[in-house]
Enzyme design. Structure first.
Site, PDB file in Angstrom:
ATOM      1  N   ASP A 274       0.818  -1.203   0.000  1.00  0.00           N
ATOM      2  CA  ASP A 274       0.000   0.000   0.000  1.00  0.00           C
ATOM      3  C   ASP A 274       0.862   1.267   0.000  1.00  0.00           C
ATOM      4  O   ASP A 274       1.814   1.385   0.781  1.00  0.00           O
ATOM      5  CB  ASP A 274      -0.897  -0.009   1.245  1.00  0.00           C
ATOM      6  N   GLU A 307       1.369  -0.106  -4.947  1.00  0.00           N
ATOM      7  CA  GLU A 307       0.585   1.106  -5.149  1.00  0.00           C
ATOM      8  C   GLU A 307       1.565   2.255  -4.969  1.00  0.00           C
ATOM      9  O   GLU A 307       2.188   2.384  -3.912  1.00  0.00           O
ATOM     10  CB  GLU A 307      -0.562   1.236  -4.144  1.00  0.00           C
TER      11      GLU A 307
END
Length: 615
Positions: A274, A307
Protein backbone atom coordinates in the site's frame (compact mmCIF):
# COMPACT_ATOMS: atom_id res chain seq x y z
CA UNK A 1 26.15 -0.30 14.93
CA UNK A 2 25.37 -4.01 15.00
CA UNK A 3 22.12 -5.22 13.51
CA UNK A 4 20.02 -8.36 13.99
CA UNK A 5 20.92 -11.29 11.82
CA UNK A 6 18.50 -11.47 8.88
CA UNK A 7 15.85 -14.13 9.18
CA UNK A 8 15.48 -16.79 6.54
CA UNK A 9 13.57 -19.94 5.77
CA UNK A 10 14.71 -23.35 4.61
CA UNK A 11 11.91 -25.27 2.95
CA UNK A 12 14.15 -28.25 2.21
CA UNK A 13 14.77 -28.88 5.91
CA UNK A 14 11.17 -28.19 6.91
CA UNK A 15 12.17 -25.48 9.35
CA UNK A 16 9.60 -22.68 9.53
CA UNK A 17 10.49 -19.06 8.94
CA UNK A 18 11.78 -17.47 12.17
CA UNK A 19 11.23 -13.70 12.53
CA UNK A 20 13.78 -11.55 14.33
CA UNK A 21 11.29 -10.04 16.78
CA UNK A 22 8.32 -11.32 18.73
CA UNK A 23 7.68 -14.64 20.44
CA UNK A 24 9.23 -17.76 18.91
CA UNK A 25 8.14 -21.01 20.59
CA UNK A 26 10.67 -23.78 20.86
CA UNK A 27 10.74 -27.22 22.38
CA UNK A 28 9.25 -28.16 25.74
CA UNK A 29 7.12 -25.00 25.97
CA UNK A 30 10.09 -22.61 26.13
CA UNK A 31 9.60 -19.47 24.03
CA UNK A 32 12.17 -16.92 22.96
CA UNK A 33 11.10 -13.23 23.19
CA UNK A 34 12.77 -10.26 21.55
CA UNK A 35 11.65 -6.60 21.64
CA UNK A 36 13.37 -3.51 20.26
CA UNK A 37 12.86 -0.72 22.83
CA UNK A 38 15.82 1.70 22.52
CA UNK A 39 14.17 4.32 24.78
CA UNK A 40 13.49 1.88 27.60
CA UNK A 41 15.69 1.68 30.68
CA UNK A 42 14.38 -1.84 31.31
CA UNK A 43 11.68 -4.22 30.11
CA UNK A 44 9.78 -6.91 32.00
CA UNK A 45 8.04 -9.89 30.38
CA UNK A 46 4.65 -10.42 32.05
CA UNK A 47 3.11 -13.87 31.61
CA UNK A 48 -0.46 -14.55 32.55
CA UNK A 49 -0.53 -16.94 35.49
CA UNK A 50 3.25 -16.97 35.92
CA UNK A 51 5.91 -14.73 37.51
CA UNK A 52 7.21 -11.75 35.57
CA UNK A 53 10.73 -11.99 34.15
CA UNK A 54 13.21 -9.16 33.66
CA UNK A 55 14.38 -9.14 30.04
CA UNK A 56 18.09 -8.90 29.27
CA UNK A 57 19.40 -5.87 27.36
CA UNK A 58 21.09 -6.82 24.08
CA UNK A 59 22.51 -4.88 21.14
CA UNK A 60 21.32 -1.32 20.52
CA UNK A 61 18.02 -1.38 22.37
CA UNK A 62 17.03 -5.00 21.98
CA UNK A 63 15.67 -6.85 25.02
CA UNK A 64 15.57 -10.65 25.08
CA UNK A 65 14.27 -13.41 27.31
CA UNK A 66 13.51 -17.12 27.26
CA UNK A 67 10.67 -18.40 29.40
CA UNK A 68 8.26 -21.25 29.94
CA UNK A 69 5.40 -19.90 27.83
CA UNK A 70 3.91 -22.52 25.47
CA UNK A 71 1.70 -21.74 22.45
CA UNK A 72 -1.66 -20.35 23.53
CA UNK A 73 -0.16 -18.49 26.51
CA UNK A 74 -0.95 -14.81 27.03
CA UNK A 75 1.84 -12.32 27.63
CA UNK A 76 2.77 -8.66 27.35
CA UNK A 77 5.72 -6.37 28.01
CA UNK A 78 6.06 -3.72 30.67
CA UNK A 79 8.46 -1.04 29.47
CA UNK A 80 10.08 1.48 31.79
CA UNK A 81 11.09 4.72 30.10
CA UNK A 82 12.97 7.46 31.97
CA UNK A 83 11.98 7.82 35.63
CA UNK A 84 8.63 6.06 35.24
CA UNK A 85 8.51 3.59 38.13
CA UNK A 86 5.20 1.98 37.17
CA UNK A 87 6.06 1.32 33.54
CA UNK A 88 3.62 0.90 30.65
CA UNK A 89 2.06 -2.45 29.79
CA UNK A 90 2.08 -2.97 26.01
CA UNK A 91 1.41 -5.87 23.64
CA UNK A 92 4.21 -7.29 21.56
CA UNK A 93 4.36 -5.28 18.28
CA UNK A 94 5.34 -8.50 16.50
CA UNK A 95 2.76 -10.77 18.12
CA UNK A 96 0.82 -13.02 15.74
CA UNK A 97 -2.43 -12.86 17.70
CA UNK A 98 -3.93 -10.64 20.38
CA UNK A 99 -6.66 -10.97 22.97
CA UNK A 100 -8.91 -8.08 24.04
CA UNK A 101 -7.97 -5.66 21.30
CA UNK A 102 -4.98 -3.58 20.27
CA UNK A 103 -4.00 -2.77 23.87
CA UNK A 104 -4.69 -6.26 25.26
CA UNK A 105 -2.46 -9.29 25.72
CA UNK A 106 -0.40 -10.97 23.03
CA UNK A 107 -0.76 -14.72 22.42
CA UNK A 108 2.09 -17.10 21.70
CA UNK A 109 1.41 -18.78 18.35
CA UNK A 110 3.11 -21.88 16.96
CA UNK A 111 3.50 -21.17 13.22
CA UNK A 112 4.02 -24.86 12.45
CA UNK A 113 0.84 -26.09 14.18
CA UNK A 114 -1.37 -25.97 11.09
CA UNK A 115 -1.29 -29.13 8.93
CA UNK A 116 -1.32 -27.93 5.31
CA UNK A 117 -3.57 -29.93 3.00
CA UNK A 118 -1.95 -28.72 -0.23
CA UNK A 119 1.76 -28.32 0.53
CA UNK A 120 2.62 -29.03 -3.10
CA UNK A 121 1.00 -25.77 -4.33
CA UNK A 122 3.51 -23.68 -6.31
CA UNK A 123 1.27 -20.84 -7.48
CA UNK A 124 0.60 -19.67 -11.03
CA UNK A 125 2.52 -17.52 -13.53
CA UNK A 126 1.86 -13.79 -13.40
CA UNK A 127 0.45 -13.70 -16.94
CA UNK A 128 -2.48 -15.87 -15.80
CA UNK A 129 -3.51 -13.39 -13.12
CA UNK A 130 -7.06 -12.00 -12.95
CA UNK A 131 -7.51 -10.34 -9.55
CA UNK A 132 -10.69 -10.23 -7.46
CA UNK A 133 -10.32 -7.68 -4.64
CA UNK A 134 -12.20 -8.51 -1.46
CA UNK A 135 -12.83 -7.02 1.96
CA UNK A 136 -13.00 -10.15 4.06
CA UNK A 137 -15.57 -8.79 6.53
CA UNK A 138 -17.84 -7.31 3.86
CA UNK A 139 -18.00 -10.58 1.92
CA UNK A 140 -19.07 -12.68 4.90
CA UNK A 141 -15.78 -13.40 6.62
CA UNK A 142 -13.60 -16.44 6.08
CA UNK A 143 -16.56 -18.82 5.73
CA UNK A 144 -18.36 -16.45 3.39
CA UNK A 145 -15.37 -16.23 1.07
CA UNK A 146 -14.85 -19.99 1.12
CA UNK A 147 -18.43 -20.44 -0.04
CA UNK A 148 -17.80 -18.16 -3.03
CA UNK A 149 -14.69 -19.95 -4.30
CA UNK A 150 -16.42 -22.30 -6.79
CA UNK A 151 -18.27 -19.36 -8.34
CA UNK A 152 -15.05 -17.34 -8.65
CA UNK A 153 -13.35 -20.23 -10.42
CA UNK A 154 -16.31 -20.49 -12.78
CA UNK A 155 -16.13 -16.73 -13.43
CA UNK A 156 -12.49 -16.94 -14.52
CA UNK A 157 -10.81 -15.36 -11.50
CA UNK A 158 -7.32 -16.71 -10.79
CA UNK A 159 -6.26 -14.59 -7.78
CA UNK A 160 -8.06 -13.22 -4.74
CA UNK A 161 -6.60 -10.09 -3.17
CA UNK A 162 -7.58 -9.46 0.44
CA UNK A 163 -7.64 -5.98 1.88
CA UNK A 164 -5.38 -5.72 4.99
CA UNK A 165 -6.03 -8.12 7.87
CA UNK A 166 -3.71 -6.73 10.55
CA UNK A 167 -5.15 -6.20 14.03
CA UNK A 168 -6.74 -2.76 14.34
CA UNK A 169 -9.10 -0.99 16.76
CA UNK A 170 -12.64 -2.30 17.09
CA UNK A 171 -14.60 -4.97 15.26
CA UNK A 172 -14.68 -3.55 11.74
CA UNK A 173 -12.22 -1.56 9.64
CA UNK A 174 -11.02 -1.25 6.08
CA UNK A 175 -7.71 -2.56 7.44
CA UNK A 176 -5.57 0.50 6.83
CA UNK A 177 -5.67 1.50 10.52
CA UNK A 178 -3.66 -1.55 11.56
CA UNK A 179 -1.24 -1.21 14.48
CA UNK A 180 -0.20 -4.85 14.82
CA UNK A 181 1.08 -5.85 11.38
CA UNK A 182 1.97 -9.42 12.39
CA UNK A 183 -1.38 -10.26 14.01
CA UNK A 184 -4.52 -11.40 12.20
CA UNK A 185 -7.42 -9.23 13.38
CA UNK A 186 -9.28 -11.31 15.97
CA UNK A 187 -12.69 -10.53 14.47
CA UNK A 188 -11.65 -12.51 11.36
CA UNK A 189 -10.49 -15.54 13.32
CA UNK A 190 -7.30 -17.24 14.42
CA UNK A 191 -4.06 -17.58 12.44
CA UNK A 192 -5.02 -21.20 11.82
CA UNK A 193 -8.39 -20.14 10.40
CA UNK A 194 -6.65 -17.81 7.95
CA UNK A 195 -4.28 -20.59 6.93
CA UNK A 196 -7.27 -22.85 6.32
CA UNK A 197 -8.70 -20.16 4.00
CA UNK A 198 -5.43 -19.97 2.06
CA UNK A 199 -5.44 -23.77 1.83
CA UNK A 200 -9.02 -23.77 0.52
CA UNK A 201 -8.17 -21.13 -2.09
CA UNK A 202 -5.25 -23.24 -3.30
CA UNK A 203 -7.48 -26.31 -3.41
CA UNK A 204 -9.52 -24.50 -6.05
CA UNK A 205 -6.43 -23.68 -8.12
CA UNK A 206 -6.56 -20.00 -7.17
CA UNK A 207 -3.83 -17.72 -5.92
CA UNK A 208 -4.36 -15.46 -2.93
CA UNK A 209 -2.62 -12.12 -2.35
CA UNK A 210 -2.62 -9.90 0.74
CA UNK A 211 -2.60 -6.10 0.89
CA UNK A 212 -0.01 -4.97 3.47
CA UNK A 213 0.58 -1.51 4.92
CA UNK A 214 4.19 -0.54 5.59
CA UNK A 215 3.87 3.23 5.25
CA UNK A 216 2.08 4.09 8.51
CA UNK A 217 0.40 2.79 11.65
CA UNK A 218 -3.19 3.53 12.63
CA UNK A 219 -4.06 6.34 15.07
CA UNK A 220 -5.12 4.13 17.99
CA UNK A 221 -3.10 1.42 19.74
CA UNK A 222 0.39 2.18 18.42
CA UNK A 223 2.74 2.20 21.44
CA UNK A 224 6.02 2.23 19.51
CA UNK A 225 6.58 6.02 19.85
CA UNK A 226 6.71 5.58 23.64
CA UNK A 227 9.64 3.18 23.79
CA UNK A 228 11.10 3.15 20.23
CA UNK A 229 11.18 6.75 19.04
CA UNK A 230 13.74 5.83 16.39
CA UNK A 231 11.00 3.89 14.61
CA UNK A 232 9.77 7.27 13.30
CA UNK A 233 11.29 10.49 11.97
CA UNK A 234 9.74 13.75 13.09
CA UNK A 235 11.46 15.69 10.30
CA UNK A 236 9.27 14.01 7.68
CA UNK A 237 5.49 13.98 7.85
CA UNK A 238 2.98 11.86 5.94
CA UNK A 239 -0.83 12.18 5.79
CA UNK A 240 -0.85 9.82 8.79
CA UNK A 241 1.76 11.59 10.95
CA UNK A 242 5.51 11.13 11.39
CA UNK A 243 7.05 8.94 8.70
CA UNK A 244 8.37 5.50 9.53
CA UNK A 245 12.17 5.70 9.52
CA UNK A 246 13.38 3.16 7.01
CA UNK A 247 16.93 4.41 7.43
CA UNK A 248 16.97 2.35 10.64
CA UNK A 249 18.11 -1.28 10.02
CA UNK A 250 15.85 -2.69 12.73
CA UNK A 251 12.81 -1.00 11.22
CA UNK A 252 13.65 -2.53 7.85
CA UNK A 253 14.07 -5.95 9.45
CA UNK A 254 10.69 -5.62 11.20
CA UNK A 255 8.82 -5.10 7.93
CA UNK A 256 10.85 -7.46 5.75
CA UNK A 257 10.26 -10.21 8.31
CA UNK A 258 6.57 -9.34 8.23
CA UNK A 259 6.43 -9.84 4.46
CA UNK A 260 8.32 -13.13 4.79
CA UNK A 261 5.87 -14.27 7.46
CA UNK A 262 2.83 -13.78 5.22
CA UNK A 263 4.54 -15.55 2.32
CA UNK A 264 6.15 -18.39 4.29
CA UNK A 265 3.98 -19.04 7.36
CA UNK A 266 0.65 -18.31 5.64
CA UNK A 267 1.69 -19.28 2.09
CA UNK A 268 0.17 -16.25 0.41
CA UNK A 269 1.10 -16.16 -3.28
CA UNK A 270 1.92 -12.48 -3.31
CA UNK A 271 1.64 -9.12 -1.61
CA UNK A 272 0.26 -5.74 -2.62
CA UNK A 273 2.21 -2.94 -0.92
CA UNK A 274 0.00 0.00 0.00
CA UNK A 275 1.05 3.59 -0.85
CA UNK A 276 4.79 3.05 -1.09
CA UNK A 277 5.17 6.67 -2.23
CA UNK A 278 4.96 7.47 1.50
CA UNK A 279 8.17 5.47 2.08
CA UNK A 280 10.99 7.97 1.58
CA UNK A 281 13.84 5.43 1.35
CA UNK A 282 13.50 3.93 -2.13
CA UNK A 283 16.34 1.52 -1.44
CA UNK A 284 14.18 -0.17 1.19
CA UNK A 285 11.88 -1.31 -1.61
CA UNK A 286 14.90 -2.67 -3.48
CA UNK A 287 16.06 -4.59 -0.39
CA UNK A 288 12.52 -5.82 0.25
CA UNK A 289 11.93 -7.29 -3.19
CA UNK A 290 15.43 -8.77 -3.43
CA UNK A 291 14.96 -10.57 -0.11
CA UNK A 292 11.52 -11.88 -1.03
CA UNK A 293 12.71 -13.02 -4.45
CA UNK A 294 15.67 -14.82 -2.91
CA UNK A 295 13.93 -16.41 0.06
CA UNK A 296 10.52 -17.21 -1.47
CA UNK A 297 10.63 -16.59 -5.21
CA UNK A 298 13.42 -19.12 -5.68
CA UNK A 299 11.03 -21.85 -4.48
CA UNK A 300 7.65 -20.93 -5.99
CA UNK A 301 5.75 -18.18 -7.74
CA UNK A 302 5.84 -15.00 -5.63
CA UNK A 303 4.06 -11.91 -7.01
CA UNK A 304 4.80 -8.40 -5.73
CA UNK A 305 2.50 -5.47 -6.55
CA UNK A 306 2.91 -1.78 -5.75
CA UNK A 307 0.58 1.11 -5.15
CA UNK A 308 2.79 4.10 -5.96
CA UNK A 309 1.50 7.57 -6.84
CA UNK A 310 5.03 8.55 -7.87
CA UNK A 311 4.81 6.32 -10.98
CA UNK A 312 8.38 5.09 -10.51
CA UNK A 313 8.74 2.70 -13.42
CA UNK A 314 12.26 1.83 -12.24
CA UNK A 315 10.71 -0.44 -9.59
CA UNK A 316 8.92 -2.49 -12.26
CA UNK A 317 10.17 -5.01 -14.78
CA UNK A 318 13.87 -5.45 -14.03
CA UNK A 319 13.25 -3.39 -10.87
CA UNK A 320 11.89 -6.54 -9.25
CA UNK A 321 8.19 -5.82 -8.71
CA UNK A 322 5.71 -7.53 -11.00
CA UNK A 323 3.30 -4.65 -11.42
CA UNK A 324 1.77 -1.44 -10.14
CA UNK A 325 -1.86 -0.45 -9.73
CA UNK A 326 -2.57 1.72 -12.80
CA UNK A 327 -4.30 4.71 -11.25
CA UNK A 328 -3.70 6.81 -14.37
CA UNK A 329 -5.62 4.32 -16.52
CA UNK A 330 -8.47 4.30 -14.04
CA UNK A 331 -8.61 8.07 -13.65
CA UNK A 332 -8.77 8.74 -17.39
CA UNK A 333 -11.43 6.08 -17.91
CA UNK A 334 -13.44 7.43 -14.97
CA UNK A 335 -13.38 10.97 -16.36
CA UNK A 336 -14.48 9.77 -19.79
CA UNK A 337 -17.26 7.62 -18.33
CA UNK A 338 -18.64 10.09 -15.77
CA UNK A 339 -17.50 13.58 -16.82
CA UNK A 340 -16.28 14.23 -13.26
CA UNK A 341 -13.41 16.69 -12.82
CA UNK A 342 -13.23 17.46 -9.12
CA UNK A 343 -10.33 16.50 -6.88
CA UNK A 344 -7.56 14.53 -8.54
CA UNK A 345 -9.72 13.96 -11.61
CA UNK A 346 -8.89 17.57 -12.57
CA UNK A 347 -5.47 16.33 -13.74
CA UNK A 348 -7.13 13.99 -16.23
CA UNK A 349 -10.10 16.00 -17.54
CA UNK A 350 -8.55 18.28 -20.17
CA UNK A 351 -7.68 16.43 -23.40
CA UNK A 352 -8.90 13.24 -21.76
CA UNK A 353 -9.11 11.38 -25.10
CA UNK A 354 -5.44 12.04 -25.84
CA UNK A 355 -4.61 10.93 -22.31
CA UNK A 356 -6.52 7.70 -22.81
CA UNK A 357 -4.41 7.00 -25.89
CA UNK A 358 -1.24 7.52 -23.83
CA UNK A 359 -2.22 5.20 -20.99
CA UNK A 360 -3.40 2.49 -23.37
CA UNK A 361 -0.06 2.61 -25.17
CA UNK A 362 2.37 3.29 -22.30
CA UNK A 363 0.67 2.47 -18.97
CA UNK A 364 1.43 5.71 -17.13
CA UNK A 365 0.11 9.09 -18.15
CA UNK A 366 2.40 11.05 -15.84
CA UNK A 367 5.98 10.25 -16.81
CA UNK A 368 7.67 13.37 -15.46
CA UNK A 369 5.02 15.97 -16.32
CA UNK A 370 3.79 18.55 -13.84
CA UNK A 371 0.47 18.02 -12.05
CA UNK A 372 -2.09 20.70 -11.22
CA UNK A 373 -0.25 21.16 -7.91
CA UNK A 374 2.97 22.07 -9.70
CA UNK A 375 4.70 18.80 -8.81
CA UNK A 376 6.69 16.67 -11.24
CA UNK A 377 5.38 13.10 -11.23
CA UNK A 378 6.48 9.88 -12.81
CA UNK A 379 9.14 8.20 -14.91
CA UNK A 380 8.95 6.98 -18.54
CA UNK A 381 7.01 3.73 -18.78
CA UNK A 382 6.65 2.92 -22.48
CA UNK A 383 9.43 0.33 -22.30
CA UNK A 384 7.63 -1.79 -19.71
CA UNK A 385 5.66 -4.92 -20.57
CA UNK A 386 1.90 -4.45 -20.53
CA UNK A 387 1.60 -6.88 -17.65
CA UNK A 388 3.52 -4.44 -15.43
CA UNK A 389 0.21 -2.61 -14.93
CA UNK A 390 -2.86 -3.71 -12.98
CA UNK A 391 -5.86 -2.03 -14.59
CA UNK A 392 -9.22 -1.55 -12.89
CA UNK A 393 -12.43 0.39 -13.29
CA UNK A 394 -13.22 0.10 -9.57
CA UNK A 395 -11.42 -0.86 -6.37
CA UNK A 396 -11.83 -0.21 -2.65
CA UNK A 397 -10.31 3.28 -2.93
CA UNK A 398 -12.14 4.41 -6.02
CA UNK A 399 -15.52 3.39 -4.60
CA UNK A 400 -15.04 3.79 -0.86
CA UNK A 401 -13.31 7.15 -1.04
CA UNK A 402 -16.38 8.62 -2.69
CA UNK A 403 -18.59 10.39 -0.18
CA UNK A 404 -21.47 7.95 -0.63
CA UNK A 405 -19.51 4.90 -1.73
CA UNK A 406 -21.32 4.70 -5.06
CA UNK A 407 -20.26 2.22 -7.74
CA UNK A 408 -20.00 2.85 -11.46
CA UNK A 409 -23.15 0.78 -11.98
CA UNK A 410 -25.07 3.71 -10.45
CA UNK A 411 -23.14 6.45 -12.30
CA UNK A 412 -22.62 5.28 -15.87
CA UNK A 413 -24.85 4.20 -18.75
CA UNK A 414 -24.77 0.40 -19.05
CA UNK A 415 -23.50 0.32 -22.64
CA UNK A 416 -20.60 2.65 -21.84
CA UNK A 417 -19.66 0.58 -18.79
CA UNK A 418 -19.85 -2.56 -20.93
CA UNK A 419 -17.42 -1.08 -23.47
CA UNK A 420 -14.98 -0.07 -20.72
CA UNK A 421 -15.25 -3.53 -19.17
CA UNK A 422 -14.33 -5.17 -22.48
CA UNK A 423 -11.22 -2.99 -22.56
CA UNK A 424 -10.42 -3.99 -18.98
CA UNK A 425 -10.80 -7.74 -19.40
CA UNK A 426 -9.48 -8.33 -22.93
CA UNK A 427 -6.39 -6.15 -23.24
CA UNK A 428 -2.93 -7.23 -22.04
CA UNK A 429 -2.61 -5.44 -18.66
CA UNK A 430 -3.60 -7.51 -15.62
CA UNK A 431 -7.28 -6.86 -14.76
CA UNK A 432 -8.60 -6.29 -11.24
CA UNK A 433 -12.28 -6.63 -10.37
CA UNK A 434 -13.78 -5.36 -7.12
CA UNK A 435 -16.17 -7.74 -5.35
CA UNK A 436 -19.67 -7.54 -6.83
CA UNK A 437 -18.50 -5.69 -9.94
CA UNK A 438 -18.93 -8.82 -12.04
CA UNK A 439 -22.71 -8.72 -11.67
CA UNK A 440 -23.05 -4.94 -11.59
CA UNK A 441 -23.79 -4.65 -7.88
CA UNK A 442 -25.40 -1.37 -6.90
CA UNK A 443 -24.60 -1.71 -3.22
CA UNK A 444 -22.34 1.05 -1.88
CA UNK A 445 -18.93 0.27 -0.47
CA UNK A 446 -18.43 2.91 2.19
CA UNK A 447 -15.49 3.93 4.32
CA UNK A 448 -15.95 2.29 7.74
CA UNK A 449 -14.01 2.16 11.01
CA UNK A 450 -14.70 1.37 14.67
CA UNK A 451 -12.75 3.99 16.60
CA UNK A 452 -13.34 5.04 20.18
CA UNK A 453 -14.48 8.22 21.91
CA UNK A 454 -12.85 11.45 20.67
CA UNK A 455 -11.10 9.69 17.81
CA UNK A 456 -14.45 8.48 16.49
CA UNK A 457 -15.73 12.07 16.46
CA UNK A 458 -12.56 13.32 14.76
CA UNK A 459 -12.76 10.67 12.03
CA UNK A 460 -16.43 11.42 11.34
CA UNK A 461 -15.92 15.18 11.10
CA UNK A 462 -12.67 14.82 9.19
CA UNK A 463 -14.38 12.59 6.68
CA UNK A 464 -17.04 15.22 6.06
CA UNK A 465 -14.48 18.04 5.78
CA UNK A 466 -12.72 16.12 3.02
CA UNK A 467 -15.66 16.79 0.72
CA UNK A 468 -16.29 20.43 1.62
CA UNK A 469 -14.75 21.59 -1.69
CA UNK A 470 -16.93 19.30 -3.80
CA UNK A 471 -19.91 21.06 -5.34
CA UNK A 472 -22.39 18.45 -4.12
CA UNK A 473 -21.28 18.95 -0.52
CA UNK A 474 -20.50 22.67 -0.25
CA UNK A 475 -23.62 23.08 1.89
CA UNK A 476 -22.89 21.80 5.44
CA UNK A 477 -26.37 20.29 5.53
CA UNK A 478 -25.48 18.16 2.50
CA UNK A 479 -22.32 16.95 4.22
CA UNK A 480 -24.50 15.47 6.95
CA UNK A 481 -25.59 12.93 4.32
CA UNK A 482 -22.09 11.44 4.35
CA UNK A 483 -22.34 8.30 6.49
CA UNK A 484 -20.57 8.20 9.84
CA UNK A 485 -17.62 5.79 9.33
CA UNK A 486 -17.95 4.53 12.91
CA UNK A 487 -21.63 3.66 12.73
CA UNK A 488 -22.32 -0.06 12.54
CA UNK A 489 -24.93 0.70 9.88
CA UNK A 490 -22.20 2.04 7.58
CA UNK A 491 -20.44 -1.31 7.62
CA UNK A 492 -23.71 -3.23 7.28
CA UNK A 493 -24.64 -1.19 4.19
CA UNK A 494 -21.31 -2.20 2.63
CA UNK A 495 -21.69 -5.95 3.15
CA UNK A 496 -21.98 -7.70 -0.18
CA UNK A 497 -25.38 -9.24 -0.83
CA UNK A 498 -24.62 -12.20 -3.06
CA UNK A 499 -28.34 -12.79 -3.67
CA UNK A 500 -28.32 -9.58 -5.72
CA UNK A 501 -26.45 -11.54 -8.39
CA UNK A 502 -29.51 -13.72 -8.99
CA UNK A 503 -31.53 -10.89 -10.54
CA UNK A 504 -31.91 -11.65 -14.29
CA UNK A 505 -30.08 -8.48 -15.40
CA UNK A 506 -27.21 -9.20 -13.03
CA UNK A 507 -26.98 -12.82 -14.20
CA UNK A 508 -26.59 -11.62 -17.79
CA UNK A 509 -23.72 -9.32 -16.82
CA UNK A 510 -21.98 -12.04 -14.84
CA UNK A 511 -22.29 -14.47 -17.72
CA UNK A 512 -20.74 -11.86 -20.00
CA UNK A 513 -17.81 -11.42 -17.57
CA UNK A 514 -17.31 -15.19 -17.59
CA UNK A 515 -17.33 -15.37 -21.41
CA UNK A 516 -14.82 -12.56 -21.75
CA UNK A 517 -12.52 -13.99 -19.09
CA UNK A 518 -12.69 -17.40 -20.78
CA UNK A 519 -11.53 -15.70 -23.98
CA UNK A 520 -8.74 -13.96 -22.05
CA UNK A 521 -7.43 -17.26 -20.70
CA UNK A 522 -7.75 -19.02 -24.04
CA UNK A 523 -6.51 -16.33 -26.42
CA UNK A 524 -4.49 -13.70 -24.57
CA UNK A 525 -2.79 -15.47 -21.67
CA UNK A 526 -0.67 -17.77 -23.90
CA UNK A 527 0.55 -14.66 -25.75
CA UNK A 528 1.10 -12.26 -22.82
CA UNK A 529 4.74 -13.00 -22.01
CA UNK A 530 6.55 -10.12 -23.71
CA UNK A 531 3.41 -8.19 -24.71
CA UNK A 532 3.80 -4.41 -24.95
CA UNK A 533 1.94 -1.38 -26.19
CA UNK A 534 2.72 -0.54 -29.80
CA UNK A 535 0.59 2.41 -30.89
CA UNK A 536 -2.50 4.45 -30.02
CA UNK A 537 -4.35 7.21 -31.81
CA UNK A 538 -7.44 9.35 -31.36
CA UNK A 539 -10.41 8.45 -33.59
CA UNK A 540 -12.68 11.21 -32.33
CA UNK A 541 -14.06 12.70 -29.14
CA UNK A 542 -13.74 10.00 -26.44
CA UNK A 543 -12.78 7.43 -29.09
CA UNK A 544 -9.38 5.75 -29.36
CA UNK A 545 -7.67 2.97 -31.25
CA UNK A 546 -4.78 1.13 -29.57
CA UNK A 547 -2.60 -1.78 -30.65
CA UNK A 548 -0.42 -4.15 -28.62
CA UNK A 549 2.29 -6.42 -29.95
CA UNK A 550 1.89 -9.73 -28.15
CA UNK A 551 4.57 -12.20 -27.15
CA UNK A 552 4.16 -14.34 -30.27
CA UNK A 553 4.42 -11.23 -32.50
CA UNK A 554 0.68 -11.19 -33.19
CA UNK A 555 -1.15 -7.87 -32.78
CA UNK A 556 -4.22 -7.06 -30.72
CA UNK A 557 -6.19 -3.93 -31.61
CA UNK A 558 -8.87 -2.21 -29.54
CA UNK A 559 -11.28 0.42 -30.79
CA UNK A 560 -13.34 2.05 -28.07
CA UNK A 561 -15.88 4.88 -28.27
CA UNK A 562 -17.17 6.26 -24.97
CA UNK A 563 -19.04 9.18 -26.52
CA UNK A 564 -22.74 9.47 -27.33
CA UNK A 565 -22.01 9.91 -31.05
CA UNK A 566 -20.84 7.46 -33.68
CA UNK A 567 -17.26 7.85 -34.91
CA UNK A 568 -16.17 7.31 -38.50
CA UNK A 569 -13.31 4.88 -39.10
CA UNK A 570 -11.17 4.59 -42.20
CA UNK A 571 -11.33 0.87 -42.81
CA UNK A 572 -13.86 -1.93 -42.69
CA UNK A 573 -13.21 -4.12 -39.66
CA UNK A 574 -14.14 -7.71 -38.91
CA UNK A 575 -14.06 -7.74 -35.10
CA UNK A 576 -13.13 -10.80 -33.10
CA UNK A 577 -15.17 -9.67 -30.06
CA UNK A 578 -17.42 -6.66 -29.41
CA UNK A 579 -19.12 -5.17 -26.39
CA UNK A 580 -22.50 -5.84 -28.03
CA UNK A 581 -23.56 -7.67 -31.19
CA UNK A 582 -24.97 -4.68 -33.09
CA UNK A 583 -21.48 -3.24 -33.46
CA UNK A 584 -20.40 -5.70 -36.16
CA UNK A 585 -22.68 -4.31 -38.86
CA UNK A 586 -21.66 -0.75 -38.04
CA UNK A 587 -17.97 -1.67 -38.24
CA UNK A 588 -18.55 -3.15 -41.67
CA UNK A 589 -19.93 0.25 -42.65
CA UNK A 590 -16.81 2.00 -41.27
CA UNK A 591 -18.48 3.37 -38.20
CA UNK A 592 -17.84 2.85 -34.48
CA UNK A 593 -21.18 3.26 -32.67
CA UNK A 594 -21.68 5.23 -29.43
CA UNK A 595 -20.68 3.48 -26.21
CA UNK A 596 -19.02 0.54 -27.93
CA UNK A 597 -15.75 -1.35 -28.11
CA UNK A 598 -14.35 -3.91 -30.51
CA UNK A 599 -11.22 -6.07 -30.52
CA UNK A 600 -9.49 -8.13 -33.15
CA UNK A 601 -6.36 -10.22 -33.28
CA UNK A 602 -3.96 -10.32 -36.24
CA UNK A 603 -1.74 -13.40 -36.15
CA UNK A 604 1.98 -13.15 -36.76
CA UNK A 605 3.53 -14.47 -39.95
CA UNK A 606 4.49 -17.64 -38.09
CA UNK A 607 0.88 -18.33 -37.14
CA UNK A 608 -0.82 -16.90 -40.23
CA UNK A 609 -2.50 -20.18 -40.97
CA UNK A 610 -4.57 -19.98 -37.82
CA UNK A 611 -8.01 -18.43 -37.97
CA UNK A 612 -7.62 -14.91 -36.56
CA UNK A 613 -11.36 -14.64 -36.00
CA UNK A 614 -11.40 -17.73 -33.79
CA UNK A 615 -7.96 -17.74 -32.16
Amino acid sequence: MSTPRPSSSDSSSGRPFVPTYGATPGRDGVTRFRLWAPNAARVVLEREGAPAIAMTPADDGDFVAEADCPPGSAYRYRVFVGDDEAGMAVPDPASKALRDGVDGHSIVVDPSAYAWQHPEWQGRPWEETVIYEVHLGACGGIDGLKAQLPALVELGITAIELMPLAECPGERNWGYDGVQPYAVAAHYGSPEALKALVDAVHAHGLMIFLDVVYNHFGPDGNFLPHYAKRFFREDLQTPWGAAIDFREPRVRRFFIDNALMWLDDYRFDGLRFDAVHAISERDFLVELQQTLRRDVGSRRHCHLILENEHNESSHLGKGGFDAQWADDWHNVMHVLLTGEKEGYYADFFDSATDKLATVLREGFLYQGQTTRKGESRGEPSGHLPSTAFVNFLQNHDQIGNRALGDRLSTLVEPAALEAATLALLLTPPIPLIFMGEEWGSKQPFLFFTDHRDELADAVREGRRREFADFSAFEDPAQRERIPDPNAAATFEASRLDASEAQHPDHRVRREQFARWLALRHCVLVPRLDGASGESASVLGDRAVEATWRLGDASRLTLRINLSREAVAIEDETMAWVTSHDEIREALANRELPPHSAALWLEPSADTRGKDAQNP
